[in-house]
Design an enzyme around this catalytic site. Structure first.
Site, PDB file in Angstrom:
ATOM      1  N   ASP A 443      14.388   1.222  -5.246  1.00  0.00           N
ATOM      2  CA  ASP A 443      12.880   1.563  -6.595  1.00  0.00           C
ATOM      3  C   ASP A 443      13.082   1.622  -8.227  1.00  0.00           C
ATOM      4  OD1 ASP A 443      10.165   0.624  -6.602  1.00  0.00           O
ATOM      5  OD2 ASP A 443       9.327   1.750  -4.969  1.00  0.00           O
ATOM      6  N   ASP A 508       4.542  -6.238  -4.810  1.00  0.00           N
ATOM      7  CA  ASP A 508       3.616  -5.229  -3.983  1.00  0.00           C
ATOM      8  C   ASP A 508       2.491  -5.349  -3.569  1.00  0.00           C
ATOM      9  OD1 ASP A 508       5.721  -2.826  -4.455  1.00  0.00           O
ATOM     10  OD2 ASP A 508       4.669  -1.669  -6.649  1.00  0.00           O
TER      11      ASP A 508
HETATM   12  C1  DGJ Z   1       6.703   0.793  -5.520  1.00  0.00           C
HETATM   13  C2  DGJ Z   1       7.194  -0.006  -4.469  1.00  0.00           C
HETATM   14  O1  DGJ Z   1       7.034  -1.798  -5.213  1.00  0.00           O
HETATM   15  C3  DGJ Z   1       6.466  -0.235  -3.405  1.00  0.00           C
HETATM   16  O2  DGJ Z   1       7.072  -1.285  -2.123  1.00  0.00           O
HETATM   17  C4  DGJ Z   1       6.821   1.207  -2.817  1.00  0.00           C
HETATM   18  O3  DGJ Z   1       8.392   1.818  -1.755  1.00  0.00           O
HETATM   19  C5  DGJ Z   1       6.356   2.210  -3.039  1.00  0.00           C
HETATM   20  N1  DGJ Z   1       6.984   1.998  -5.256  1.00  0.00           N
HETATM   21  C6  DGJ Z   1       6.875   4.152  -3.097  1.00  0.00           C
HETATM   22  O4  DGJ Z   1       6.620   5.137  -4.518  1.00  0.00           O
END
Ligand code: DGJ
Length: 702
Positions: A443, A508
């Protein structure tokens, strides 16, 4: 006199004039007849000299030159001390063509400016172009402002296809008329970005998925970039793509070079779908592209967030395994002091609070169930509230004398700093060495804003290159570990990061309605097998909308399928339904993840797409109603591009829990299927039942 080179690709031909110094594309389009006299192509397009302009018509070369009279944005900007060498003009030196006519390298030089420029073209599934600038001076440095790749586009391509985006709403396709002036999209986020994906199309006005000429270009780069489409006052058009450099980011010492990121470009005479399939084929042809079946995964984020309780995680794994899920991904919250998003980034050791006995009990449980184990990391970041920051505040990308701008309570770790890089590499290496981990969700959740540590100099380019080095080094040490590119959802989706990763987290947003458009946009650059798509909870936490399982499943079905939902809350019936979806996806994934992605043209209330087998023997297509339309009954679903002479048996795919819709009588074929030829389906289509807004119907053709 033109000195032309002809490259023959799978879907288009390229003719390049190398007599112009920096090479100039004189033709890029539909395959040419073998009898074509290529030297005449340039002559045929020779432009008149008109009043009120210089005595030359400067070509739109790959790096157009202000110093040659080019009136648009030069491809190269830079200078030496004292302001010299700011408008170079390159003369031809030589070129080398590959034996199979798929590659050419062109060498040029400017002896006055003491610079040389090399341009590499390769034409296969797609056209790729890079340029490399070398500082030939033995004494003086060259301060580079930017080096971009320019592609001339025919004058009739008067419409632009671009994208808007933001967090949870990535890659929304937008059409813009391109009458005059320029369209620019610049990204300074330090990651590929939600807002400005480095992708642009230009086409004949009104081009559709299945008609019109389309040219598309993508900058394969995960840092800052500029994308420009300009129509010059003399009528000519071009696209220009390159890295956006902050001041001072590239200073070429004597003998040093700068190479641009790759521009990957596609063309079709029969619409956007055929053009974007070339992006997919280009990716699929890479040795690094995943070739094994893409495992269905469960991700713990929207299931438990930071609440890591071993028993609950084990129960979640039990349920996941029971519905056929193949990979269990432990998201954020397992390390350091990370009990919420305010602390712990940088401390890549297992949290004794969250996992008192380490990760082994959970991993053993998951693998004992026959699933793979995956884990979330965010290696490029540091929370000020972390042991790492307390020990090494100088490793953060901050600028001395200025208060740092935080985002999600975090700072960017300066990976251009070798010590910081080695520290993170060491911890990630140990994590993968000491645990049975098959998958990493990588991430990256904030923009670059500050300079590089104590020097204060801009660090985005160094950081982007360091990210690639880090991924490469880990990939070398752990070749069997698959990595996903995530950046607050889809802020790092590009073909360069996909050299090192096997999928992207597309957004997301797991709201199926939003995802219909997000994934449609994503499909214009990447194929479904790398497009992470999850079935989230009934109520989406990013939009508050509720959707039934049928719509969520039909929407996630085509990508690399995942479930991001607390399966412990489900009834037995609901679990069974998830199991049916997972089984159906596994049965059809060889087609979904290898076939040709097709999108269909519909009224805006609908969205339709699918995958055709390369030999057109089979297809799965989706028709979604996004919002209420004029008619309750959708128009017949036209399916162009199938084998016209082949008979297809068409059935509705039984994604469970599908709504009946406002029908008093559904079309008769729904009960037992119907057989129609590809020609019929292309010309007349098939009538669907009426379905409610925010639902979709999936059809299987075989
Ligand atoms: C951002 C990501 O896009 C989410 O899927 C998740 O992993 C969160 N971060 C976790 O903090």
């Amino acid at each position: 006199l033109a000195d032309v080179i002809h490259l023959r690709g799978r879907a288009s031909d390229l003719v390049v004039d190398v007599s112009t110094g920096v090479p100039t594309i004189v033709y890029w389009g539909a395959p040419l007849d073998h009898g074509t006299d290529f030297s005449r192509l340039a002559a045929a397009l020779d432009r008149p000299l008109t009043h009120g302009s210089p005595d030359v018509v400067a070509p739109i070369s790959i790096v157009p030159e202000h110093g040659s009279g080019f009136p648009g944005r030069p491809g190269l900007s830079g200078h030496r001390r004292g302001g010299t060498a700011w408008a170079p003009r390159f003369a031809p030196v030589s070129h080398e063509i590959d034996v199979d006519d798929s590659r050419v390298v062109v060498y040029t030089v400017d002896e006055v400016a003491e610079l040389s420029l090399r341009v590499d073209f390769e034409l296969d599934q797609a056209l790729t172009v890079t340029a490399t600038l070398k500082n030939d001076s033995s004494t003086d440095r060259y301060l580079l402002g930017g080096l971009t790749i320019t592609l001339p586009i025919p004058e009739h391509a008067a419409e632009i296809g671009t994208f808007t985006g933001r967090w949870t709403r990535e890659l929304h396709p937008v059409r813009v008329p391109w009458e005059h002036g320029s369209f620019t999209s610049e990204n300074r986020r330090g990651r590929t970005s939600h807002e400005h994906p480095p992708l642009i199309f230009a086409g004949s006005p009104g081009y559709t998925e299945w008609s019109g000429s389309v040219w598309g270009a993508h900058l394969a780069w995960s840092g800052n970039h500029v994308v420009l489409a300009e129509r010059l006052p003399d009528g000519r058009r071009y696209l220009q793509l390159g890295e956006l450099l902050h001041p001072g980011e590239v200073s070429l010492e004597p003998g040093q070079s700068y190479r641009t990121p790759q521009v990957i470009a596609v063309h079709s005479c029969v619409g956007l779908t055929a053009a974007t399939q070339q992006f997919h084929r280009h990716l699929r042809a890479r040795p690094s592209h995943p070739s094994t079946p893409r495992p269905v995964l469960i991700n713990t984020w929207e299931a438990v967030y930071f609440d890591h309780d071993l028993d609950r995680l084990k129960q979640l794994a039990d349920r996941a395994a029971s519905v056929g899920i193949e990979r269990f991904v432990l998201d954020d919250g397992w390390f350091g002091s990370r009990r919420d998003d305010t602390s712990g980034l940088g401390d890549w050791w297992v949290s004794p609070d969250a996992h008192p006995d380490g990760l082994k009990p959970l991993i053993d449980h998951v693998t004992g169930l026959g699933m793979e184990f995956g884990i979330w990391v965010e290696p490029e970041m540091v929370n000020p509230d972390s042991d790492l920051y307390r020990a090494h505040p100088e490793w953060a990308l901050t600028t001395t004398g200025y208060e740092s701008v935080l985002a999600r309570h975090q700072l960017v770790l300066d990976l251009g700093n070798h010590q910081a890089f080695d520290h993170i590499l060491g911890h990630l290496d140990a994590l993968l060495r000491d645990h049975d981990i098959a998958f990493v969700k990588w991430d990256m959740n904030r923009d670059h804003i500050h300079g590089s540590g104590n020097t204060g100099a801009a660090g985005t380019r160094a950081q982007t290159l360091a990210l690639y080095r880090l991924l490469d080094e880990l990939g070398d040490r752990h070749p069997n570990v698959e990595i996903e590119s995530c950046s607050s959802g889809g802020a790092r989706i590009d073909h360069e990061v996909l050299r090192r990763t096997v999928r992207v987290w597309t957004s997301d947003c797991n709201d199926a309605l939003e995802r219909q458009t997000i994934q449609r946009g994503a499909s214009m650059l990447i194929p479904p097998e790398v497009t992470g798509a999850h079935i989230g909870p009934e109520r989406s936490h990013t939009t508050g909308r509720r959707h039934n399982l049928a719509f969520r499943a039909a929407t996630a079905f085509f990508g690399q399928l995942g479930v991001e939902w607390n399966l412990l809350d489900l009834t037995g019936d609901e679990l069974d339904q998830v199991g049916v979806v997972v089984a159906l996806h596994k049965r059809l994934r060889p087609l979904l993840h290898n076939g040709d992605v097709v999108r269909f043209d519909t009224e805006p209330a609908y969205s339709a797409h699918g995958v055709y087998a390369a030999d057109r023997s089979e297809a799965v297509v989706s028709f979604a109603v996004l919002t209420s339309a004029l008619s309750l009954t959708p128009p017949p679903f036209l399916l162009p591009g199938l084998d016209p002479t082949r008979s297809y048996c068409i059935t509705r795919l039984a994604v469970p829990d599908h709504p009946s819709g406002p029908n008093r009588r559904v079309p008769a074929w729904l009960a037992d299927g119907v057989t129609l030829t590809g020609a019929q389906l292309g010309a007349h289509g098939i009538q669907l039942p009426a379905i409610h807004p925010e639902s979709a119907i999936l059809l299987h053709l075989f």
